[in-house]
Design a protein around this motif. Sequence first.
Motif, PDB file in Angstrom:
ATOM      1  N   HIS A   1      10.593   4.970 -26.964  1.00  0.00           N
ATOM      2  CA  HIS A   1      10.060   6.125 -27.308  1.00  0.00           C
ATOM      3  C   HIS A   1      11.364   6.623 -28.459  1.00  0.00           C
ATOM      4  O   HIS A   1      10.743   7.400 -29.439  1.00  0.00           O
ATOM      5  CB  HIS A   1      10.240   7.088 -26.103  1.00  0.00           C
ATOM      6  CG  HIS A   1       9.266   6.756 -25.018  1.00  0.00           C
ATOM      7  ND1 HIS A   1       7.911   7.098 -25.401  1.00  0.00           N
ATOM      8  CD2 HIS A   1       9.186   6.249 -23.750  1.00  0.00           C
ATOM      9  CE1 HIS A   1       6.982   6.646 -24.212  1.00  0.00           C
ATOM     10  NE2 HIS A   1       7.820   6.113 -23.559  1.00  0.00           N
ATOM     11  N   VAL A   2      12.392   6.224 -28.205  1.00  0.00           N
ATOM     12  CA  VAL A   2      13.255   6.778 -29.413  1.00  0.00           C
ATOM     13  C   VAL A   2      12.986   5.879 -30.577  1.00  0.00           C
ATOM     14  O   VAL A   2      12.941   6.731 -31.692  1.00  0.00           O
ATOM     15  CB  VAL A   2      14.686   6.367 -29.007  1.00  0.00           C
ATOM     16  CG1 VAL A   2      15.640   6.695 -30.135  1.00  0.00           C
ATOM     17  CG2 VAL A   2      15.345   7.032 -27.839  1.00  0.00           C
ATOM     18  N   ALA A   3      12.642   4.869 -30.699  1.00  0.00           N
ATOM     19  CA  ALA A   3      12.255   4.080 -31.883  1.00  0.00           C
ATOM     20  C   ALA A   3      11.039   4.905 -32.567  1.00  0.00           C
ATOM     21  O   ALA A   3      10.839   5.056 -33.785  1.00  0.00           O
ATOM     22  CB  ALA A   3      11.963   2.537 -31.733  1.00  0.00           C
ATOM     23  N   PHE A   4      10.021   5.264 -31.534  1.00  0.00           N
ATOM     24  CA  PHE A   4       8.646   6.004 -32.357  1.00  0.00           C
ATOM     25  C   PHE A   4       8.931   7.348 -32.621  1.00  0.00           C
ATOM     26  O   PHE A   4       8.445   7.656 -33.748  1.00  0.00           O
ATOM     27  CB  PHE A   4       7.670   6.045 -31.143  1.00  0.00           C
ATOM     28  CG  PHE A   4       7.148   4.401 -30.964  1.00  0.00           C
ATOM     29  CD1 PHE A   4       6.611   3.651 -32.087  1.00  0.00           C
ATOM     30  CD2 PHE A   4       6.977   3.894 -29.712  1.00  0.00           C
ATOM     31  CE1 PHE A   4       6.083   2.472 -31.644  1.00  0.00           C
ATOM     32  CE2 PHE A   4       6.572   2.853 -29.314  1.00  0.00           C
ATOM     33  CZ  PHE A   4       6.011   1.930 -30.459  1.00  0.00           C
ATOM     34  N   ALA A   5       9.980   7.808 -32.167  1.00  0.00           N
ATOM     35  CA  ALA A   5      10.252   9.521 -32.366  1.00  0.00           C
ATOM     36  C   ALA A   5      11.092   9.246 -33.808  1.00  0.00           C
ATOM     37  O   ALA A   5      10.767   9.944 -34.678  1.00  0.00           O
ATOM     38  CB  ALA A   5      11.225   9.901 -31.499  1.00  0.00           C
ATOM     39  N   MET A   6      11.920   7.991 -34.010  1.00  0.00           N
ATOM     40  CA  MET A   6      12.427   8.030 -35.301  1.00  0.00           C
ATOM     41  C   MET A   6      11.630   7.625 -36.444  1.00  0.00           C
ATOM     42  O   MET A   6      11.588   7.994 -37.469  1.00  0.00           O
ATOM     43  CB  MET A   6      13.637   7.150 -35.150  1.00  0.00           C
ATOM     44  CG  MET A   6      14.737   7.352 -34.564  1.00  0.00           C
ATOM     45  SD  MET A   6      16.264   6.172 -34.072  1.00  0.00           S
ATOM     46  CE  MET A   6      16.912   6.523 -35.899  1.00  0.00           C
ATOM     47  N   HIS A   7      10.691   6.991 -36.030  1.00  0.00           N
ATOM     48  CA  HIS A   7       9.533   6.797 -36.933  1.00  0.00           C
ATOM     49  C   HIS A   7       8.714   8.041 -37.507  1.00  0.00           C
ATOM     50  O   HIS A   7       8.405   7.959 -38.607  1.00  0.00           O
ATOM     51  CB  HIS A   7       8.387   5.506 -36.397  1.00  0.00           C
ATOM     52  CG  HIS A   7       7.232   5.262 -37.098  1.00  0.00           C
ATOM     53  ND1 HIS A   7       7.160   4.831 -38.411  1.00  0.00           N
ATOM     54  CD2 HIS A   7       6.034   5.826 -36.960  1.00  0.00           C
ATOM     55  CE1 HIS A   7       6.035   4.690 -38.843  1.00  0.00           C
ATOM     56  NE2 HIS A   7       5.338   5.316 -38.137  1.00  0.00           N
ATOM     57  N   GLU A   9       9.688  11.000 -36.840  1.00  0.00           N
ATOM     58  CA  GLU A   9      10.344  12.276 -37.703  1.00  0.00           C
ATOM     59  C   GLU A   9      11.247  11.935 -38.748  1.00  0.00           C
ATOM     60  O   GLU A   9      11.289  12.566 -39.690  1.00  0.00           O
ATOM     61  CB  GLU A   9      11.384  12.790 -36.461  1.00  0.00           C
ATOM     62  CG  GLU A   9      10.747  13.419 -35.406  1.00  0.00           C
ATOM     63  CD  GLU A   9      11.774  13.997 -34.131  1.00  0.00           C
ATOM     64  OE1 GLU A   9      12.866  14.133 -34.555  1.00  0.00           O
ATOM     65  OE2 GLU A   9      11.301  13.856 -33.242  1.00  0.00           O
ATOM     66  N   LEU A  10      11.537  10.610 -39.041  1.00  0.00           N
ATOM     67  CA  LEU A  10      12.449  10.369 -40.001  1.00  0.00           C
ATOM     68  C   LEU A  10      11.912   9.268 -40.981  1.00  0.00           C
ATOM     69  O   LEU A  10      12.274   8.760 -42.041  1.00  0.00           O
ATOM     70  CB  LEU A  10      13.680   9.585 -39.574  1.00  0.00           C
ATOM     71  CG  LEU A  10      14.596  10.574 -38.486  1.00  0.00           C
ATOM     72  CD1 LEU A  10      15.680   9.707 -38.114  1.00  0.00           C
ATOM     73  CD2 LEU A  10      15.070  11.764 -39.337  1.00  0.00           C
ATOM     74  N   GLY A  11      10.575   8.566 -40.610  1.00  0.00           N
ATOM     75  CA  GLY A  11       9.721   7.679 -41.541  1.00  0.00           C
ATOM     76  C   GLY A  11      10.349   6.449 -41.350  1.00  0.00           C
ATOM     77  O   GLY A  11      10.160   5.460 -42.033  1.00  0.00           O
ATOM     78  N   LEU A  12      11.420   6.166 -40.428  1.00  0.00           N
ATOM     79  CA  LEU A  12      11.888   4.989 -40.087  1.00  0.00           C
ATOM     80  C   LEU A  12      10.731   3.906 -39.834  1.00  0.00           C
ATOM     81  O   LEU A  12      10.076   3.961 -38.953  1.00  0.00           O
ATOM     82  CB  LEU A  12      13.066   5.044 -39.076  1.00  0.00           C
ATOM     83  CG  LEU A  12      13.927   3.597 -39.112  1.00  0.00           C
ATOM     84  CD1 LEU A  12      14.831   3.189 -40.030  1.00  0.00           C
ATOM     85  CD2 LEU A  12      14.646   3.863 -37.601  1.00  0.00           C
ATOM     86  N   ALA A  13      10.849   2.542 -40.712  1.00  0.00           N
ATOM     87  CA  ALA A  13       9.858   1.525 -40.399  1.00  0.00           C
ATOM     88  C   ALA A  13      10.265   0.875 -38.937  1.00  0.00           C
ATOM     89  O   ALA A  13      11.240   0.084 -38.916  1.00  0.00           O
ATOM     90  CB  ALA A  13       9.614   0.654 -41.383  1.00  0.00           C
ATOM     91  N   VAL A  14       9.410   1.201 -37.996  1.00  0.00           N
ATOM     92  CA  VAL A  14       9.720   0.562 -36.809  1.00  0.00           C
ATOM     93  C   VAL A  14       8.544  -0.166 -36.122  1.00  0.00           C
ATOM     94  O   VAL A  14       7.295   0.488 -36.238  1.00  0.00           O
ATOM     95  CB  VAL A  14       9.952   1.759 -35.637  1.00  0.00           C
ATOM     96  CG1 VAL A  14      10.020   1.313 -34.279  1.00  0.00           C
ATOM     97  CG2 VAL A  14      11.258   2.550 -36.015  1.00  0.00           C
ATOM     98  N   THR A  15       8.627  -1.142 -35.492  1.00  0.00           N
ATOM     99  CA  THR A  15       7.741  -1.887 -34.761  1.00  0.00           C
ATOM    100  C   THR A  15       8.402  -2.414 -33.366  1.00  0.00           C
ATOM    101  O   THR A  15       9.537  -2.886 -33.357  1.00  0.00           O
ATOM    102  CB  THR A  15       7.291  -3.264 -35.471  1.00  0.00           C
ATOM    103  OG1 THR A  15       6.548  -2.718 -36.764  1.00  0.00           O
ATOM    104  CG2 THR A  15       6.497  -3.778 -34.610  1.00  0.00           C
ATOM    105  N   VAL A  16       7.790  -2.261 -32.469  1.00  0.00           N
ATOM    106  CA  VAL A  16       8.403  -2.586 -31.002  1.00  0.00           C
ATOM    107  C   VAL A  16       7.266  -3.766 -30.522  1.00  0.00           C
ATOM    108  O   VAL A  16       6.321  -3.913 -30.336  1.00  0.00           O
ATOM    109  CB  VAL A  16       8.061  -1.365 -29.945  1.00  0.00           C
ATOM    110  CG1 VAL A  16       8.471  -1.787 -28.549  1.00  0.00           C
ATOM    111  CG2 VAL A  16       8.959  -0.119 -30.347  1.00  0.00           C
TER     112      VAL A  16
END
Length: 94
Positions: A1-7, A9-16
């Motif tokens: 959830h933290v990774a997706f929130a960072m994606h 809110e911050l546009g961080l490229a995240v894949t889980v």
Amino acid sequence: HVAFAMHEELGLAVTVLRYFGGYGDFQHKGWLGGPQSVFMERAFEGLPLPVHGDGLQRRTFTHADDLVDGTVRALFSDRAVGELYNVGGAAEYT
């Protein structure tokens, strides 16, 4: 959830990625390697497999090479950004 929130809110490229039933060379043969390690080790020794509950629980087994392949595919796919993928075998066993 933290990774997706960072994606979000911050546009961080995240894949889980969630790995299921991984096994391979040099894997710990006890419970530290997961239930698949215990099943395989006991089967090789001709011992009964441990059964928990009614034995109807379903599992997949996925070789480390396939886990690496799924990881690399997600790493180089623009469509994977912001997504969650289950990486596991297609066959299920009870």
